[in-house]
Design a protein around this motif. Structure first.
Motif, PDB file in Angstrom:
ATOM      1  N   ARG A  45      35.494  45.526 -34.762  1.00 26.37           N
ATOM      2  CA  ARG A  45      36.707  46.213 -35.224  1.00 26.37           C
ATOM      3  C   ARG A  45      37.960  45.620 -34.594  1.00 26.37           C
ATOM      4  NH1 ARG A  45      33.967  51.173 -33.680  1.00 26.37           N
ATOM      5  NH2 ARG A  45      32.581  51.653 -35.390  1.00 26.37           N
ATOM      6  N   VAL A  46      37.863  45.224 -33.327  1.00 33.74           N
ATOM      7  CA  VAL A  46      39.034  44.727 -32.597  1.00 33.74           C
ATOM      8  C   VAL A  46      39.385  43.309 -33.015  1.00 33.74           C
ATOM      9  CG1 VAL A  46      39.892  44.113 -30.295  1.00 33.74           C
ATOM     10  CG2 VAL A  46      38.668  46.259 -30.635  1.00 33.74           C
ATOM     11  N   ASP A  47      38.417  42.408 -33.002  1.00 34.72           N
ATOM     12  CA  ASP A  47      38.678  40.999 -33.344  1.00 34.72           C
ATOM     13  C   ASP A  47      37.377  40.395 -33.866  1.00 34.72           C
ATOM     14  OD1 ASP A  47      39.203  38.257 -33.466  1.00 34.72           O
ATOM     15  OD2 ASP A  47      40.376  38.254 -31.608  1.00 34.72           O
ATOM     16  N   ARG A  48      37.257  40.353 -35.169  1.00 34.35           N
ATOM     17  CA  ARG A  48      36.010  39.918 -35.806  1.00 34.35           C
ATOM     18  C   ARG A  48      35.605  38.498 -35.416  1.00 34.35           C
ATOM     19  NH1 ARG A  48      32.781  41.317 -40.287  1.00 34.35           N
ATOM     20  NH2 ARG A  48      31.830  39.491 -41.251  1.00 34.35           N
ATOM     21  N   SER A  49      36.531  37.552 -35.477  1.00 29.29           N
ATOM     22  CA  SER A  49      36.164  36.162 -35.178  1.00 29.29           C
ATOM     23  C   SER A  49      35.746  35.996 -33.716  1.00 29.29           C
ATOM     24  CB  SER A  49      37.299  35.202 -35.540  1.00 29.29           C
ATOM     25  OG  SER A  49      38.460  35.510 -34.809  1.00 29.29           O
ATOM     26  N   GLU A  50      36.433  36.675 -32.815  1.00 30.98           N
ATOM     27  CA  GLU A  50      36.059  36.633 -31.398  1.00 30.98           C
ATOM     28  C   GLU A  50      34.686  37.281 -31.203  1.00 30.98           C
ATOM     29  OE1 GLU A  50      36.744  35.912 -27.234  1.00 30.98           O
ATOM     30  OE2 GLU A  50      37.785  35.189 -29.002  1.00 30.98           O
ATOM     31  N   ALA A  51      34.432  38.375 -31.909  1.00 33.34           N
ATOM     32  CA  ALA A  51      33.142  39.061 -31.805  1.00 33.34           C
ATOM     33  C   ALA A  51      32.003  38.177 -32.317  1.00 33.34           C
ATOM     34  CB  ALA A  51      33.176  40.379 -32.575  1.00 33.34           C
ATOM     35  N   LEU A  52      32.240  37.469 -33.408  1.00 39.28           N
ATOM     36  CA  LEU A  52      31.208  36.575 -33.930  1.00 39.28           C
ATOM     37  C   LEU A  52      30.823  35.544 -32.876  1.00 39.28           C
ATOM     38  CD1 LEU A  52      32.490  35.900 -37.581  1.00 39.28           C
ATOM     39  CD2 LEU A  52      30.617  37.384 -36.869  1.00 39.28           C
ATOM     40  N   TYR A  53      31.844  34.994 -32.203  1.00 41.64           N
ATOM     41  CA  TYR A  53      31.589  33.992 -31.171  1.00 41.64           C
ATOM     42  C   TYR A  53      30.886  34.609 -29.964  1.00 41.64           C
ATOM     43  CZ  TYR A  53      32.481  31.106 -27.112  1.00 41.64           C
ATOM     44  OH  TYR A  53      32.332  30.403 -25.952  1.00 41.64           O
ATOM     45  N   LEU A  55      29.236  37.453 -29.584  1.00 43.26           N
ATOM     46  CA  LEU A  55      27.922  38.035 -29.863  1.00 43.26           C
ATOM     47  C   LEU A  55      26.915  36.992 -30.345  1.00 43.26           C
ATOM     48  CD1 LEU A  55      29.122  41.276 -31.698  1.00 43.26           C
ATOM     49  CD2 LEU A  55      28.095  41.154 -29.409  1.00 43.26           C
ATOM     50  N   GLY A  56      27.428  35.868 -30.844  1.00 41.75           N
ATOM     51  CA  GLY A  56      26.532  34.830 -31.353  1.00 41.75           C
ATOM     52  C   GLY A  56      25.831  35.247 -32.626  1.00 41.75           C
ATOM     53  N   ILE A  57      26.576  35.933 -33.507  1.00 45.22           N
ATOM     54  CA  ILE A  57      25.980  36.421 -34.756  1.00 45.22           C
ATOM     55  C   ILE A  57      26.685  35.780 -35.948  1.00 45.22           C
ATOM     56  CG2 ILE A  57      25.211  38.611 -33.781  1.00 45.22           C
ATOM     57  CD1 ILE A  57      27.683  39.941 -34.995  1.00 45.22           C
ATOM     58  N   THR A  58      26.033  35.834 -37.077  1.00 45.37           N
ATOM     59  CA  THR A  58      26.617  35.306 -38.305  1.00 45.37           C
ATOM     60  C   THR A  58      27.521  36.358 -38.940  1.00 45.37           C
ATOM     61  OG1 THR A  58      24.819  36.114 -39.692  1.00 45.37           O
ATOM     62  CG2 THR A  58      24.556  33.895 -38.744  1.00 45.37           C
ATOM     63  N   SER A  59      28.296  35.927 -39.900  1.00 51.53           N
ATOM     64  CA  SER A  59      29.183  36.838 -40.620  1.00 51.53           C
ATOM     65  C   SER A  59      28.371  37.893 -41.373  1.00 51.53           C
ATOM     66  CB  SER A  59      30.059  36.041 -41.578  1.00 51.53           C
ATOM     67  OG  SER A  59      31.001  36.861 -42.189  1.00 51.53           O
ATOM     68  N   GLU A  60      27.224  37.496 -41.883  1.00 56.62           N
ATOM     69  CA  GLU A  60      26.354  38.427 -42.610  1.00 56.62           C
ATOM     70  C   GLU A  60      25.855  39.548 -41.693  1.00 56.62           C
ATOM     71  OE1 GLU A  60      22.233  38.433 -45.248  1.00 56.62           O
ATOM     72  OE2 GLU A  60      22.914  36.575 -44.318  1.00 56.62           O
ATOM     73  N   VAL A  61      25.427  39.184 -40.496  1.00 60.15           N
ATOM     74  CA  VAL A  61      24.967  40.186 -39.534  1.00 60.15           C
ATOM     75  C   VAL A  61      26.131  41.078 -39.117  1.00 60.15           C
ATOM     76  CG1 VAL A  61      24.017  40.523 -37.206  1.00 60.15           C
ATOM     77  CG2 VAL A  61      23.032  38.790 -38.710  1.00 60.15           C
ATOM     78  N   ALA A  62      27.316  40.487 -38.955  1.00 58.59           N
ATOM     79  CA  ALA A  62      28.505  41.269 -38.600  1.00 58.59           C
ATOM     80  C   ALA A  62      28.807  42.312 -39.672  1.00 58.59           C
ATOM     81  CB  ALA A  62      29.697  40.345 -38.403  1.00 58.59           C
ATOM     82  N   GLY A 117      29.511  25.250 -29.762  1.00 58.17           N
ATOM     83  CA  GLY A 117      28.885  24.281 -30.655  1.00 58.17           C
ATOM     84  C   GLY A 117      27.617  24.826 -31.280  1.00 58.17           C
ATOM     85  N   ARG A 118      26.851  25.574 -30.512  1.00 63.74           N
ATOM     86  CA  ARG A 118      25.625  26.171 -31.038  1.00 63.74           C
ATOM     87  C   ARG A 118      25.951  27.269 -32.045  1.00 63.74           C
ATOM     88  NH1 ARG A 118      21.975  26.397 -25.562  1.00 63.74           N
ATOM     89  NH2 ARG A 118      21.955  24.159 -25.269  1.00 63.74           N
ATOM     90  N   THR A 119      27.003  28.039 -31.765  1.00 68.89           N
ATOM     91  CA  THR A 119      27.411  29.091 -32.691  1.00 68.89           C
ATOM     92  C   THR A 119      27.865  28.481 -34.008  1.00 68.89           C
ATOM     93  OG1 THR A 119      28.070  30.511 -30.857  1.00 68.89           O
ATOM     94  CG2 THR A 119      28.962  31.060 -33.002  1.00 68.89           C
ATOM     95  N   ALA A 120      28.646  27.399 -33.917  1.00 72.37           N
ATOM     96  CA  ALA A 120      29.113  26.728 -35.142  1.00 72.37           C
ATOM     97  C   ALA A 120      27.934  26.156 -35.926  1.00 72.37           C
ATOM     98  CB  ALA A 120      30.099  25.628 -34.774  1.00 72.37           C
ATOM     99  N   ALA A 121      26.971  25.574 -35.243  1.00 70.26           N
ATOM    100  CA  ALA A 121      25.793  25.021 -35.914  1.00 70.26           C
ATOM    101  C   ALA A 121      24.981  26.145 -36.579  1.00 70.26           C
ATOM    102  CB  ALA A 121      24.933  24.263 -34.920  1.00 70.26           C
ATOM    103  N   MET A 122      24.896  27.293 -35.922  1.00 66.48           N
ATOM    104  CA  MET A 122      24.160  28.414 -36.483  1.00 66.48           C
ATOM    105  C   MET A 122      24.864  28.931 -37.736  1.00 66.48           C
ATOM    106  SD  MET A 122      23.103  32.032 -34.704  1.00 66.48           S
ATOM    107  CE  MET A 122      24.780  32.623 -34.641  1.00 66.48           C
ATOM    108  N   ALA A 123      26.195  29.001 -37.704  1.00 65.21           N
ATOM    109  CA  ALA A 123      26.964  29.503 -38.835  1.00 65.21           C
ATOM    110  C   ALA A 123      26.862  28.547 -40.031  1.00 65.21           C
ATOM    111  CB  ALA A 123      28.413  29.712 -38.442  1.00 65.21           C
ATOM    112  N   ALA A 124      26.767  27.261 -39.752  1.00 65.35           N
ATOM    113  CA  ALA A 124      26.698  26.272 -40.820  1.00 65.35           C
ATOM    114  C   ALA A 124      25.341  26.285 -41.519  1.00 65.35           C
ATOM    115  CB  ALA A 124      26.984  24.874 -40.260  1.00 65.35           C
ATOM    116  N   SER A 125      24.313  26.696 -40.789  1.00 61.53           N
ATOM    117  CA  SER A 125      22.968  26.668 -41.403  1.00 61.53           C
ATOM    118  C   SER A 125      22.685  27.883 -42.234  1.00 61.53           C
ATOM    119  CB  SER A 125      21.891  26.541 -40.321  1.00 61.53           C
ATOM    120  OG  SER A 125      21.950  27.613 -39.427  1.00 61.53           O
TER     121      SER A 125
END
Length: 125
Positions: A45-53, A55-62, A117-125
């Motif tokens: 709720r506070v900052d979605r993009s920061e939370a994704l990073y 928490l290490g989760i994808t946008s779908e999980v968010a 880098g791992r988070t970005a690779a996870m999001a790309a897959s």
């Protein structure tokens, strides 16, 4: 001949079973799960993009986490499986994060770059 009978007050209820170590662990897992889920929702709720990073989760999980009701959070938290997990499994990141030099931020920055880098690779897959 007179007989005297003393009345003894005896508790005949079933003995209280002490909680076993496994049941205590189950309670702690439920507490950790609920705390994690509530924290994740708040971060999203506070900052979605920061939370994704963080928490290490994808946008779908968010999206799923954001849409959960309180009843759903409680049900999911009641699982016997721990929902949060360690995001890194190599000694390099662990060593960087546990560096004994408190005032040297470079190991922590390096670890953050590796994790990004791992988070970005996870999001790309």
């Amino acid at each position: 001949m007179t007989q005297v009978c003393d009345v003894v007050d005896v508790d005949v209820s079933a003995p209280q079973a002490e909680s076993s170590p496994m049941s205590r662990l189950g309670e702690e897992i439920r507490d950790a799960n609920l705390t994690y889920l509530m924290l994740a929702q708040q971060m999203l709720r506070v900052d979605r993009s920061e939370a994704l990073y963080r928490l290490g989760i994808t946008s779908e999980v968010a999206d799923i986490l954001s849409s959960l009701t309180t009843a759903q959070l409680l049900k999911i938290a009641g699982s016997s499986m721990l929902l949060a997990r360690f995001r890194f499994d190599d000694s390099l990141v662990w060593n960087l994060l546990s560096s004994p030099k408190r005032d040297d931020v470079s190991p922590r920055i390096h670890a953050a770059i590796l994790m990004a880098g791992r988070t970005a690779a996870m999001a790309a897959s």
